[in-house]
Design a protein around this motif. Structure first.
Motif, PDB file in Angstrom:
ATOM      1  N   ALA A 836       4.876   0.563  28.870  1.00 18.79           N
ATOM      2  CA  ALA A 836       4.494   1.410  27.743  1.00 18.79           C
ATOM      3  C   ALA A 836       4.643   0.678  26.415  1.00 18.79           C
ATOM      4  CB  ALA A 836       5.337   2.679  27.747  1.00 18.79           C
ATOM      5  N   LEU A 839       1.742  -1.562  25.955  1.00 17.56           N
ATOM      6  CA  LEU A 839       0.486  -0.855  25.675  1.00 17.56           C
ATOM      7  C   LEU A 839       0.345  -0.485  24.205  1.00 17.56           C
ATOM      8  CD1 LEU A 839       0.277   1.496  28.796  1.00 17.56           C
ATOM      9  CD2 LEU A 839      -1.278  -0.368  28.228  1.00 17.56           C
ATOM     10  N   LYS A 840       1.452  -0.326  23.516  1.00 15.68           N
ATOM     11  CA  LYS A 840       1.392   0.089  22.117  1.00 15.68           C
ATOM     12  C   LYS A 840       0.684  -0.937  21.244  1.00 15.68           C
ATOM     13  CE  LYS A 840       5.554   2.985  22.283  1.00 15.68           C
ATOM     14  NZ  LYS A 840       6.934   3.178  21.800  1.00 15.68           N
ATOM     15  N   LEU A 863       4.815   6.364  29.334  1.00 15.60           N
ATOM     16  CA  LEU A 863       3.415   5.952  29.354  1.00 15.60           C
ATOM     17  C   LEU A 863       2.551   6.902  28.534  1.00 15.60           C
ATOM     18  CD1 LEU A 863       3.145   4.998  33.140  1.00 15.60           C
ATOM     19  CD2 LEU A 863       2.947   3.415  31.222  1.00 15.60           C
ATOM     20  N   LEU A 867       0.137   6.172  25.100  1.00 13.35           N
ATOM     21  CA  LEU A 867      -1.315   6.363  25.173  1.00 13.35           C
ATOM     22  C   LEU A 867      -1.844   7.375  24.177  1.00 13.35           C
ATOM     23  CD1 LEU A 867      -1.803   6.293  29.062  1.00 13.35           C
ATOM     24  CD2 LEU A 867      -2.283   4.471  27.429  1.00 13.35           C
ATOM     25  N   HIS A 870      -3.982   5.219  22.012  1.00 20.01           N
ATOM     26  CA  HIS A 870      -4.620   4.078  22.666  1.00 20.01           C
ATOM     27  C   HIS A 870      -6.125   4.319  22.743  1.00 20.01           C
ATOM     28  CE1 HIS A 870      -5.254   0.815  25.587  1.00 20.01           C
ATOM     29  NE2 HIS A 870      -4.053   0.375  25.214  1.00 20.01           N
ATOM     30  N   LEU A 873      -8.087   2.479  26.981  1.00 17.44           N
ATOM     31  CA  LEU A 873      -7.827   2.855  28.370  1.00 17.44           C
ATOM     32  C   LEU A 873      -8.742   4.000  28.812  1.00 17.44           C
ATOM     33  CD1 LEU A 873      -5.799   1.923  30.596  1.00 17.44           C
ATOM     34  CD2 LEU A 873      -4.590   4.056  30.173  1.00 17.44           C
ATOM     35  N   LEU A 876      -6.511   5.946  34.456  1.00 21.04           N
ATOM     36  CA  LEU A 876      -5.065   5.860  34.691  1.00 21.04           C
ATOM     37  C   LEU A 876      -4.743   6.544  36.012  1.00 21.04           C
ATOM     38  CD1 LEU A 876      -2.123   5.273  33.815  1.00 21.04           C
ATOM     39  CD2 LEU A 876      -2.151   7.488  32.630  1.00 21.04           C
ATOM     40  N   MET A 894      -0.402  14.018  25.635  1.00 17.66           N
ATOM     41  CA  MET A 894      -1.233  12.825  25.487  1.00 17.66           C
ATOM     42  C   MET A 894      -2.706  13.195  25.481  1.00 17.66           C
ATOM     43  SD  MET A 894      -3.278  10.692  27.556  1.00 17.66           S
ATOM     44  CE  MET A 894      -2.649  10.855  29.211  1.00 17.66           C
ATOM     45  N   ASN A 898      -5.409  11.754  22.908  1.00 17.45           N
ATOM     46  CA  ASN A 898      -6.144  10.585  23.391  1.00 17.45           C
ATOM     47  C   ASN A 898      -7.652  10.863  23.373  1.00 17.45           C
ATOM     48  OD1 ASN A 898      -7.457   8.989  25.784  1.00 17.45           O
ATOM     49  ND2 ASN A 898      -5.605   7.865  25.222  1.00 17.45           N
ATOM     50  N   LEU A 901      -9.484   8.200  27.369  1.00 18.48           N
ATOM     51  CA  LEU A 901      -9.240   8.351  28.807  1.00 18.48           C
ATOM     52  C   LEU A 901     -10.319   9.215  29.450  1.00 18.48           C
ATOM     53  CD1 LEU A 901      -7.111   7.454  30.911  1.00 18.48           C
ATOM     54  CD2 LEU A 901      -6.057   9.698  30.641  1.00 18.48           C
TER      55      LEU A 901
END
Length: 984
Positions: A836, A839-840, A863, A867, A870, A873, A876, A894, A898, A901
């Motif tokens: 995680a 990923l930041k 995680l 995200l 993010h 991505l 997942l 999230m 987000n 995704l």
């Protein structure tokens, strides 16, 4: 009905049946008579006096029973029949009375059954009773007296429990209910009992000391044995989906049902590359059985090596194999053999080194008679097939290349030895060095040297490091990168040991040249052995090849472990890899080896059809061919796998690092330059051949290459040369977008070789290494090539949180890195948090697969938090990660924020209806998610009703997977009609 008169008439026969058998049989009769209340406790004590002749006790028993009447006489006959095995049915144990006095009665009433159940657990029960204060140490020691068998100790324990009034009987009965049922004890056959004792003593003596690699010292196996990673090989041909491709187990579990692929087969197959610890593991199995610690289901264990079987030139039967080649019964040979045939499930046969057996497995000839002789190979093959001694368990060890599909049909379970874990490497070093300071320094040195750390997961390399620790601690380990480096270190160590006054540090020409004649003689012998599949050498063969006592004193040839220790016992190289190492030395430095032979080492010649001419005068005929042709023929006739190991060493000796050493020894560089040029051309040609075989890409997909084991071997050879220019040239024209290297036994050493070559690629590649043994150490070796990877697949590779820490720092910093698949490893919340954090600061990763790990709620939270913002991505997978409500809440938050995704996979977790309501809140504010997979959770009609609410207003979602949840057929039909995006 047996009358007293009939009983008296049978008295002499009864005395014979009771007295001529063992004490175990007699005490079993007493057990039944006590349980049926034919005997009182006083009666029992009068016929249980230690030191009395068994015939005296038998006559006393008959007198007691005769005086009790006809019914008691009848019960005695029944007890004798049961004790002799005529009726082996025993009543099942039930719950006992909670009353202490009743518990004492239960101990007596069920005595035969209880003895049978606890005879293998007496030691653990005594420890427990001592800890709880039910028995004193003195009482425990009295029960443990070595004069008693396991069953007799069980009876002594029951006797103590009867006379003590402190609650021990009640506690013991409750504990017995929890014990597993052990096999029936050895029947009353005196010869069998004596033979078992002799066999255990023999196997114990053979397995007590470590007998691998080095013959210069005795190391107690119990003190230094280090667990190897054992993986179950699944039967992939069945096409049955499995969450994990590889499961691990302990040595004690190799005979259980876990991992069974063929219920009708009897053989457990242990496969591993050279030096992976197969023989040592088998030796540990033998030791544990012989010392009574494990595997006590088997009454007889017979260890064999395939080198031993290969030396048998006369026909052999099952009986002669077991008795003449393993352990001879002092008495009752026929009785013992009859018992072995009647109880094959109590017998274990082990065969070590099937890859060194020159005969390939075949089903052509069937042999079913255990007493009729046949060839050793035919006997072995029919034992493995079950035509002989069916239901006898067998353990067979081998390198993978020697196992053909026809043999796998008879394999019950296949296990792979994957080497040491990181902790295993450290434990190995500490067990081999009693000085904690030395051990600490050695462990730190190994961990600080990446290439060395990668090699040491193979047990033979850990042994080399341990054996040469003084040199390493004094001069460092920076020079150790390749397998060849390690074996040259061993060579220097042994030369130093043989002539310490003449050797300075470093294996220079001044050190090697005085020993060169010895090295070449050993090399000629090694090459002849490889070419004739001979790994054990007689005194006559040594003389014929010119090997003398001075050569033997160097220590690389030791008495064979496959034969009895005698003055004239044949010898063998310390390890098959050392035999290949010396063969490589001879091919490189032998004056009579033409450079054209190098092409044959790398697979440039077809196998000849003419009879094999021998290189030495030890052969039974002389070759009319020139000697060079004999070298070629030997190479062509050798096992391919051994030739490839030799080729790796040959490439390593020709590296720039060792060029000065070999040229100064040879005296002239011209032949060596020719050989080096040949090796370079062979490697380049072999790689080009693989690249030309790559099919054209399917329209719309990237060009893909599925690497085979030969490709990995070529890469290993190129790495051994440490030739950066050749590596760049080899892959400069490789145009492939996806390189698949799955199921190729890729370990840390192979990872280092792949990274050395692949880092020179001109365009990004997706590297797929699924279903190998990369591990945390291998991840570290891959780091140099991550800059050219746009995707990395590491599913089923025994990677833990430590590996993730190494991977994240570099992989997620690469701008072109888009996909990371880490499914079915050992990643927990700790690894998920590290991931995680990476990923930041990442804006390239599009696909992240973590299915089949154990990140849990805590990992899911980390995680999800990473995200929130993010932007790259898209996919997942957190399938099968023990995620519950807390993790679902974090993922829902999230989804609110987000915007990238598109697919979220949460199958096989612990999601319930309440969690669906939480997800709905997140989905109401989400505009990117297209697929939500929720199969195999705990969702009911109520949870789907909540999902239907969001589907009314969310047109982005294309499907929600709900298979395997809690729905009736009617509910499935009803819900499917309500929205077609719900997939059941």
């Amino acid at each position: 009905m047996y009358t007293q008169e009939f009983f008296q008439a049978q008295r002499s026969q009864l005395v014979g049946r009771l007295a001529l058998r063992s004490l175990e049989n007699f005490e079993s009769v007493l057990d039944y008579l006590l349980s049926w209340e034919v005997l009182t406790w006083e009666d029992y004590e009068s016929v249980s006096l230690p030191g009395q002749p068994l015939s005296t006790l038998a006559r006393r028993l008959l007198d007691i029973v005769w005086n009790k009447g006809g019914q008691s006489c009848e019960l005695l006959f029944a007890a004798v029949q049961k004790a002799e095995g005529a009726d082996e049915q025993t009543e099942p144990l039930r719950k006992w009375s909670q009353n202490e006095s009743c518990s004492v009665q239960d101990l007596q009433k069920h005595r035969p059954t209880i003895v049978r159940k606890i005879y293998g657990h007496v030691e653990s029960i005594l420890n427990l009773l001592l800890e709880r204060g039910f028995l004193t140490k003195y009482e425990c020691d009295e029960i443990r007296l070595p004069i008693f068998t396991s069953s007799q100790r069980a009876r002594r324990l029951l006797d103590f429990a009867k006379v003590k009034d402190n609650g021990v009987a009640q506690f013991l009965l409750q504990h017995i209910l929890q014990l597993p049922v052990l096999p029936v004890p050895l029947p009353d056959v005196t010869a069998c009992k004596k033979y078992t004792a002799k066999l255990k003593a023999t196997v114990s003596a053979q397995s007590r000391f470590l007998s691998t690699y080095d013959g210069t010292e005795n190391l107690c196996l119990e003190n230094i044995y280090t667990e190897n990673i054992l993986e179950i090989r699944k039967n992939l041909s069945l096409g049955v989906p499995s969450q994990k491709g590889h499961d691990t187990l302990e040595l004690a579990e190799i005979f259980n049902h876990k991992g069974c692929i063929n219920e009708d087969a009897d053989t457990v197959l242990l496969v591993g590359e050279a030096g992976s610890g197969k023989s040592t593991l088998l030796q540990q199995l033998h030791r544990l059985w012989a010392t009574g610690q494990q595997f006590q289901d088997f009454l007889f264990v017979f260890p064999f090596s395939c080198r031993q079987l290969q030396s048998m030139d006369k026909p052999v039967s099952v009986q002669s194999l077991l008795f003449e080649q393993c352990c001879w019964p002092n008495e009752g040979q026929q009785e013992v053999f009859r018992y072995l045939l009647d109880h094959p499930d109590r017998v274990l046969l082990t065969f070590d080194g099937f890859d060194e057996f020159k005969f390939r497995f075949t089903e052509r000839e069937t042999h079913c008679s255990p007493t009729d002789p046949t060839s050793a190979q035919n006997l072995l093959f029919n034992l493995l097939r079950g035509n002989l001694m069916k239901n006898t368990k067998k353990v067979l060890t081998s390198r993978p290349h020697a196992i053909c599909p026809s043999l796998r049909k008879y394999v019950r379970k296949e296990l792979s030895l994957m080497g040491f874990s990181q902790d295993g490497i450290e434990l190995f070093m500490r067990k081999h060095h009693s000085d904690a300071g030395v051990a600490d320094r050695l462990v730190q040195l190994v961990k600080a040297t990446s290439a060395l750390h990668g090699l040491c997961h193979v047990p033979v390399f850990s042994w080399i490091v341990s054996r040469c620790h003084k040199e390493l601690l004094l001069h460092g380990s920076g020079f150790l990168k390749t397998t060849t480096d390690m074996y040259l270190l061993v060579l220097r160590h042994f030369i130093s040991h043989a002539s310490p006054e003449d050797v300075a540090w470093g294996l220079g020409a001044s050190t090697l040249r005085p020993r060169l004649p010895t090295i070449l003689r050993l090399g000629r012998l090694a090459l002849w052995g490889l070419g004739t599949c001979s790994y054990v050498f007689s005194a006559e063969q040594l003389r014929a090849s010119g090997v003398d006592e001075e050569d033997l004193s160097l220590g690389f040839l030791v008495p064979s472990k496959s034969f009895p220790p005698e003055s004239s016992a044949p010898v063998e190289f310390l390890h098959i890899t050392l035999q290949c190492f010396f063969a490589a030395f001879y091919l490189l430095l032998g004056a009579d080896v033409n450079p054209s032979a190098i092409r044959c080492v790398f697979g440039g010649h077809k196998k000849p059809h003419q009879p094999l001419p021998r290189l030495f005068p030890m052969a039974c005929f002389q070759s009319p061919e020139p000697e060079e042709e004999s070298v070629l023929t030997l190479l062509q006739r050798a096992e391919t796998h051994n030739v490839r190991i030799t080729a790796v060493f040959l490439a390593g000796l020709l590296s720039q690092e060792h060029w000065r050493l070999v040229t100064e020894c040879r005296g002239t560089s011209t032949p060596l330059l020719q050989k080096k040029s040949r090796v370079r051309r062979c490697l380049a040609r072999g790689l080009r051949r693989h690249f030309r075989s790559i099919p054209r890409a399917v329209p719309g997909e990237v060009k893909s290459m599925h690497a085979m084991p030969e490709f990995v071997w070529l890469i290993r050879s190129l790495y051994e040369m440490q030739d950066e220019h050749l590596a760049r040239k080899a892959v400069s024209k490789l145009e492939v977008g996806h390189l698949k290297v799955t199921y190729c036994n890729i370990g840390p050493a192979e990872c280092a070789a792949l990274a050395f070559v692949l880092k020179n690629l001109q365009q990004p590649v997706a590297l797929q290494l699924d279903y190998n043994s990369v591990g945390d150490i291998g991840v570290e070796q891959l780091l140099p090539c991550l800059s050219v990877c746009r995707a990395l697949y590491l599913r089923d590779n025994n990677i833990s949180d430590q590996g993730i820490c190494r991977l994240v720092d570099q992989a997620l910093q690469c701008d072109q890195f888009q996909k990371l698949a880490l499914g079915n490893n050992h990643i927990t919340a700790v690894g998920a948090k590290v991931l995680a954090e990476g990923l930041k600061d990442n804006d390239s990763l599009q696909f992240l697969g973590l299915w089949g790990n154990t990140v849990g709620d805590e990992g899911a939270q980390a995680l999800a938090c990473a995200l929130h913002d993010h932007h790259s991505l898209k996919w997942l997978s957190l399938v099968g990660n023990n995620i519950g409500s807390v993790g679902t809440q974090a993922l829902a938050l999230m989804l609110e924020k987000n915007v990238s995704l598109e697919e979220l996979c949460l199958e096989e977790n612990h999601l319930q209806d309440e969690d669906m309501c939480t997800l709905v809140d997140g989905l109401k504010k989400n505009s990117s998610l297209e697929v939500l997979k929720l199969s195999n959770n705990r969702i009911t009609h109520r949870g789907v009703s909540a999902l239907l609410q969001v589907l009314e207003s969310n047109a982005t979602i294309r499907s929600i997977w709900l298979r395997g949840n809690t729905f009736t057929p009617e509910e499935i039909e009803q819900l499917s009609l309500m929205d077609s995006r719900l997939l059941f």
